[in-house]
Design a protein around this motif. Structure first.
Motif: not given
Length: 156
Positions: A47-51, A57-64
């Protein structure tokens, strides 16, 4: 993005997520654990994913971030040199001199190399994933490639 779209996006990216985690951690078990944790955290925070167009890129950031946590945990348990390096089907990375040369890079340079050359991210996607300016990605990429070239020329 709803649950069905999330599932479809994860299915499309799961191999890329695993490769990125494996290249970052160098261990199959740890990589799978990091990917599992990433998917769980992403689902909880969906729900925090705005775009939705920036899902990759969002999930890759979480993975990193998960990989960094795992590296810290592994470092506390035992020195990095003693970790078993498991076999991986990706011949291009598993060439021993390249693997060792990448492992010698600093974390910030190693992240750029892994995302750009082994995960197939563009400059802008890499910049968004690492939350740094695109110019910084270019600089780190150039520095990493120069260091790899120097390191690999010494090996030969």
């Amino acid at each position: 993005m709803d649950k069905k779209e999330f599932t479809q996006s994860i299915e499309a990216m799961k191999i890329q997520l695993y490769k990125t985690a494996y290249l970052y951690l160098g261990n199959e078990t740890s990589a799978m654990e990091a990917v599992d944790e990433t998917i769980f955290k992403a689902f909880k925070a969906l729900k925090k994913l705005r775009q939705p167009q920036f899902f990759n890129t969002w999930i890759t950031r979480i993975l990193i971030n998960e990989c960094k946590k795992e590296l810290k945990r592994l470092k506390r348990m035992s020195p990095r040199e003693n970790l078993p390096i498991e076999k991986y089907d990706e011949v291009s990375y598993d060439q021993l001199p390249l693997k060792e040369a990448i492992a010698k890079l600093s974390e910030e340079l190693r992240c750029v190399v892994i995302l750009r050359y082994f995960s197939g991210y563009t400059l802008s996607e890499t910049a968004k994933s690492l939350d740094i300016p695109q110019g910084t990605v270019v600089t780190r990429q150039r520095r990493a490639l120069n260091l790899l070239k120097l390191e690999l020329s010494e090996v030969e």
